[in-house]
Design a protein around this motif. Sequence first.
Motif, PDB file in Angstrom:
ATOM      1  N   LEU A 151       0.831  -1.216   0.000  1.00  0.00           N
ATOM      2  CA  LEU A 151       0.000   0.000   0.000  1.00  0.00           C
ATOM      3  C   LEU A 151       0.862   1.261   0.000  1.00  0.00           C
ATOM      4  N   VAL A 152       1.955   1.250   0.740  1.00  0.00           N
ATOM      5  CA  VAL A 152       2.873   2.402   0.754  1.00  0.00           C
ATOM      6  C   VAL A 152       3.483   2.569  -0.632  1.00  0.00           C
ATOM      7  N   ALA A 153       3.881   1.480  -1.294  1.00  0.00           N
ATOM      8  CA  ALA A 153       4.472   1.554  -2.626  1.00  0.00           C
ATOM      9  C   ALA A 153       3.457   2.091  -3.634  1.00  0.00           C
ATOM     10  N   ILE A 154       2.197   1.612  -3.523  1.00  0.00           N
ATOM     11  CA  ILE A 154       1.154   2.099  -4.431  1.00  0.00           C
ATOM     12  C   ILE A 154       0.910   3.588  -4.190  1.00  0.00           C
ATOM     13  N   ALA A 155       0.855   4.006  -2.946  1.00  0.00           N
ATOM     14  CA  ALA A 155       0.649   5.427  -2.620  1.00  0.00           C
ATOM     15  C   ALA A 155       1.803   6.270  -3.154  1.00  0.00           C
ATOM     16  N   ALA A 156       3.032   5.777  -3.005  1.00  0.00           N
ATOM     17  CA  ALA A 156       4.201   6.501  -3.497  1.00  0.00           C
ATOM     18  C   ALA A 156       4.159   6.597  -5.020  1.00  0.00           C
TER      19      ALA A 156
END
Length: 165
Positions: free
Chosen positions: A13-18
């Motif tokens: 989720l952090v990678a997708i948000a980034a």
Amino acid sequence: MSAALGLLVLLLLVAIAAALLYRGQAISAHADAETARSLSEGLQARLEDERGARAIEQAGARTMARIGTQHEEDRQDAQALPARVVADIDSGVLRLRRQWAACETARLSTASAATVERDAFAELRRKDQGDLVRVGRDANDQVRACQGTVRSLTNAAAPPVGTEP
């Protein structure tokens, strides 16, 4: 394992948000660049329009200066005109209409006028004839200059006074 799976989902989720944040910034930067390019093209077009307008104004100013110079030259040439007319009348090269050729002598009686008076009137008549031609030329020059000015301002192609189409 469930903690590792939770951590993996969280990292995903952090990678997708980034990635979405980076993509949003890239789209925004692209939009800003497009806006800047569009603004630059608009300013360039305005600059070209202004340069064209200045070129037209400068050409008009040069035309007006040429008309003014020609008019001043015509005025200076007209100052010598009466003497040339008198000389041409005396030599027979130029003849005026009958009413001007004898306007003063018609008033004189040859029997009663003294020779000195006849000579004085003849000289005055020649001077007046030259002045009449000068006045006509001055008027013609003035009209020609005015027509040139109007033609320059309206870009019309009317023939000048005294010419036939």
